[in-house]
Design a protein around this motif. Structure first.
Motif, PDB file in Angstrom:
ATOM      1  N   PHE A  19       0.912  -1.391   0.235  1.00  0.00           N
ATOM      2  CA  PHE A  19       0.076   0.124  -0.065  1.00  0.00           C
ATOM      3  C   PHE A  19       0.869   1.403  -0.129  1.00  0.00           C
ATOM      4  O   PHE A  19       1.959   1.285   0.338  1.00  0.00           O
ATOM      5  CB  PHE A  19      -1.039   0.102   1.401  1.00  0.00           C
ATOM      6  N   GLY A  20       0.246   2.192  -0.574  1.00  0.00           N
ATOM      7  CA  GLY A  20       1.178   3.685  -0.549  1.00  0.00           C
ATOM      8  C   GLY A  20       0.096   4.739  -0.524  1.00  0.00           C
ATOM      9  O   GLY A  20      -0.919   4.760  -0.914  1.00  0.00           O
ATOM     10  N   PHE A  21       0.476   5.828   0.334  1.00  0.00           N
ATOM     11  CA  PHE A  21      -0.161   7.025   0.531  1.00  0.00           C
ATOM     12  C   PHE A  21       0.553   8.297  -0.434  1.00  0.00           C
ATOM     13  O   PHE A  21       1.569   7.899  -0.892  1.00  0.00           O
ATOM     14  CB  PHE A  21      -0.418   7.325   2.064  1.00  0.00           C
ATOM     15  N   ALA A  22      -0.432   9.327  -0.452  1.00  0.00           N
ATOM     16  CA  ALA A  22       0.022  10.578  -1.328  1.00  0.00           C
ATOM     17  C   ALA A  22       1.232  11.044  -0.979  1.00  0.00           C
ATOM     18  O   ALA A  22       1.947  11.476  -1.578  1.00  0.00           O
ATOM     19  CB  ALA A  22      -0.931  11.296  -1.493  1.00  0.00           C
ATOM     20  N   ASP A  23       1.311  10.908   0.482  1.00  0.00           N
ATOM     21  CA  ASP A  23       2.633  11.705   1.058  1.00  0.00           C
ATOM     22  C   ASP A  23       3.872  10.910   0.907  1.00  0.00           C
ATOM     23  O   ASP A  23       4.905  11.375   1.436  1.00  0.00           O
ATOM     24  CB  ASP A  23       2.410  12.120   2.323  1.00  0.00           C
ATOM     25  N   GLY A  24       3.731   9.383   0.339  1.00  0.00           N
ATOM     26  CA  GLY A  24       4.860   8.906   0.045  1.00  0.00           C
ATOM     27  C   GLY A  24       5.031   7.674   1.039  1.00  0.00           C
ATOM     28  O   GLY A  24       5.946   6.664   1.176  1.00  0.00           O
ATOM     29  N   LEU A  25       4.162   7.787   2.288  1.00  0.00           N
ATOM     30  CA  LEU A  25       4.197   6.510   3.224  1.00  0.00           C
ATOM     31  C   LEU A  25       3.842   5.053   2.557  1.00  0.00           C
ATOM     32  O   LEU A  25       2.828   5.170   1.700  1.00  0.00           O
ATOM     33  CB  LEU A  25       3.396   6.945   4.247  1.00  0.00           C
ATOM     34  N   ALA A  26       4.741   4.084   2.640  1.00  0.00           N
ATOM     35  CA  ALA A  26       4.216   2.880   1.821  1.00  0.00           C
ATOM     36  C   ALA A  26       4.496   1.686   2.944  1.00  0.00           C
ATOM     37  O   ALA A  26       5.391   1.991   3.787  1.00  0.00           O
ATOM     38  CB  ALA A  26       5.281   2.446   0.662  1.00  0.00           C
ATOM     39  N   GLY A  27       4.051   0.499   2.742  1.00  0.00           N
ATOM     40  CA  GLY A  27       4.278  -0.663   3.286  1.00  0.00           C
ATOM     41  C   GLY A  27       3.552  -2.028   2.835  1.00  0.00           C
ATOM     42  O   GLY A  27       3.039  -1.798   1.865  1.00  0.00           O
ATOM     43  N   LEU A  28       3.869  -2.897   3.715  1.00  0.00           N
ATOM     44  CA  LEU A  28       3.115  -4.076   3.165  1.00  0.00           C
ATOM     45  C   LEU A  28       2.104  -4.442   4.545  1.00  0.00           C
ATOM     46  O   LEU A  28       2.024  -4.091   5.608  1.00  0.00           O
ATOM     47  CB  LEU A  28       4.108  -5.169   3.349  1.00  0.00           C
TER      48      LEU A  28
END
Length: 586
Positions: free
Chosen positions: A436-445
């Motif tokens: 997953f990823g958010f517009a501000d750049g935060l990503a993860g599993l």
């Protein structure tokens, strides 16, 4: 080991010769068959003599078919009604009494096996009372209902959804519900009319995609006599042995008309014959390899009683194989419920049948249910919207992840079933992680694990890992949206009660207001659903912190109840929840 039944039934005119050709094909390969004779066949000396000869020579079973319902003395009872389950109770009794008496007269005993597209509770009870010798029935057509009705020009009144896909012990109050124990049982073993593609059964009209090679022609799943699909379907059922005690079941029931010129097929009869005989040869090969045992239907009923106690959970991992979509569905069935996990929508529950409530249904013009014999759902995302694609979303579950004012919906991420594990007490599946990823750049599993236990509890674990910012804060909302129903149309939700616990716990009677009501520092959101005698609880696991519990009584353009539990996750970690189904007073 796969256990296999071949069912045949006579036809009239030229179709009788086709039936005999079917018998010859099976016997040449060393198979015994179960012959389903109609009431009208019992007056046909040739049909009776051939059946007796096949029983004597090959060991075939002579069984009774309740299709058609016509013949001397019977037509005046049924008045053209071809379906035993759609007669009123008095005419069910009269018809079955006449049919069973004639079978006894012709063969000297009642049948051990009886076939119908469906039995409701009153017709099965009458049959068992009139013929206690009956061991096994063909008792339902898995997921034939709304979409088959549409596909048959709105003229096929077989509403038969919500049943097990494998053989089962029908409950006395609703034949499509698997009995919890012997006291709950109708005293008989049922098998489905054909085995169905467990991916396409969920997605669409499944009467094309079943253990019936000419039906695959109707669905255009073949190129003349080239059709690997029907044999792949056999193998997918065999694959389920890994998670079901080493056992699988299969049957085929191809009527003679499907092997003649048929308006459902663009091919001549020779193509249908080639596919049918290829299928039989494949099954014969499995038998020679020691991978398959062929039985008559009564023999299968005896085996099932000895090896599959009432209440035994069943699972099925379906991998879509006709269109190459790569979709996975996982089915779970026990006396508490039947659930379908739709991995193509993030692992959402796509179908939930609340067996725990033991909804009672008899059909016929003298009942409030009339022709609708399906077991009711709480979620059916194909009939009732599921993930939002036009207006509001509908019946489904999901996880909503929020960060920086942006919310991601897990239903928008496709995954697959990575592992399945069974023990005596539980079934656990792990879904492949999604990125997953958010517009501000935060990503993860995010990885989801479901653990089904035999007490009507689904344990849900959501593990967040490999965050690009290990100190990030996420809000995670476990979400359940459902409504009791039996078709694609909404039913009256008055009487449902929504509750939360905690210091500001609330109780709200369903009013179609569309308002969200919240309780902070809570652990549980609840729906009490008298339509299906069920209490549904969505709760935070005791090992996790408190949540904000919210409930919503949807308005008439979104007629569902919704339960939501929201918690905060700081950095990586796992949030655990439980979905629990509890029977209420009936």
């Amino acid at each position: 080991m796969m256990r296999f039944n071949i069912f045949h039934r006579p036809g009239s005119g030229g179709h009788y010769d086709i039936y005999r050709k079917q018998q010859d094909a099976a016997h040449r390969l060393g198979f015994r068959t179960t012959l389903f004779l109609l009431y009208s066949d019992l007056f046909d000396e040739r049909a009776v003599a051939d059946a007796l000869a096949d029983r004597e020579t090959f060991g075939d079973e002579i069984a009774l078919s309740l299709h058609g319902l016509r013949g001397p003395g019977l037509s005046g009872i049924t008045n053209g009604q071809r379906c035993i389950w759609l007669l009123d109770r008095e005419r069910k009794e009269r018809a079955l009494s006449l049919i069973v008496a004639k079978f006894r007269q012709v063969f000297g005993a009642a049948p051990a096996s009886v076939g119908s597209y469906h039995f409701d509770s009153s017709s099965l009870a009458a049959l068992k009372r009139l013929a206690p010798e009956v061991k096994t029935v063909v008792g339902g057509c898995f997921e034939e209902g709304v979409r088959v009705f549409h596909g048959c020009n709105h003229s096929w009144y077989l509403f038969n959804e919500g049943m097990p896909w494998n053989p089962w012990f029908p409950a006395s109050s609703h034949t499509l519900r698997p009995a919890a124990d012997a006291a709950d049982s109708a005293g008989i073993v049922a098998v489905p009319h054909l085995l169905r593609d467990m991916s396409l059964s969920f997605e669409g009209r499944n009467d094309f995609w079943a253990s019936h090679p000419p039906n695959v022609i109707r669905g255009m799943g073949n190129d003349a006599s080239f059709c690997p699909y029907d044999l792949n379907l056999v193998d997918q059922f065999r694959m389920q042995e890994e998670w079901n005690g080493g056992d699988s079941y299969y049957n085929t029931f191809v009527g003679p008309s499907w092997l003649d010129w048929n308006h459902n097929s663009e091919y001549p009869p020779e193509v249908a014959w080639k596919l049918y005989e290829k299928f039989l040869r494949y099954m014969a090969g499995l038998k020679e390899q020691g991978e398959l045992t062929a039985l008559t239907l009564a023999e299968y009923g005896d085996w099932h009683r000895a090896h599959k106690p009432a209440g035994t959970p069943e699972v099925y991992l379906a991998k879509e194989m006709l269109y190459g979509s790569g979709k996975h569905y996982f089915w779970y069935c026990d006396p508490a419920w039947r659930l379908t996990i739709d991995a193509s929508q993030g692992g959402s529950i796509g179908d939930l049948r609340p067996y725990a409530g033991k909804a009672a249904v008899a059909t016929g013009p003298d009942t409030p249910h009339r022709d609708i014999g399906s077991y009711p759902y709480l979620i059916q995302s194909q009939h009732r919207s599921g993930n939002a694609h036009h207006c509001y979303d509908g019946a489904r579950t999901t996880l909503l992840l929020t960060h920086g004012g942006e919310t991601l919906d897990l239903c928008n991420y496709r995954t697959k079933v990575a592992t399945v594990a069974r023990t005596d007490d539980a079934t656990e599946i792990r879904l492949a992680p999604i990125t997953f990823g958010f517009a501000d750049g935060l990503a993860g599993l995010l990885a989801t694990t479901y653990r089904f236990t035999r007490d009507g509890v689904l344990h849900i674990a959501r593990a967040v890992s490999e965050l690009s910012d290990p100190s990030a804060t996420l809000e995670a909302a476990e979400y359940f949206k459902g409504a009791p129903g039996r078709t694609e149309y909404p039913e009256d939700l008055h009487g449902i009660v929504l509750e939360t616990d905690g210091p500001a716990g609330l109780r709200h009677e369903f009013d179609y207001s569309g308002c969200w009501l919240e309780s902070p520092h809570a652990r549980r959101a609840v729906a009490i659903i008298p339509q299906v005698n069920t209490r549904l609880e969505l709760s935070a696991d005791n090992g996790t912190g408190p949540a904000t519990a919210a409930v919503c009584a949807g308005h008439l353009f979104s007629p569902y109840f919704t339960l939501k539990l929201t918690r905060t996750l700081r950095g990586e970690g796992t949030l655990k929840s439980c979905l629990k189904i509890i029977p209420t007073a009936m």
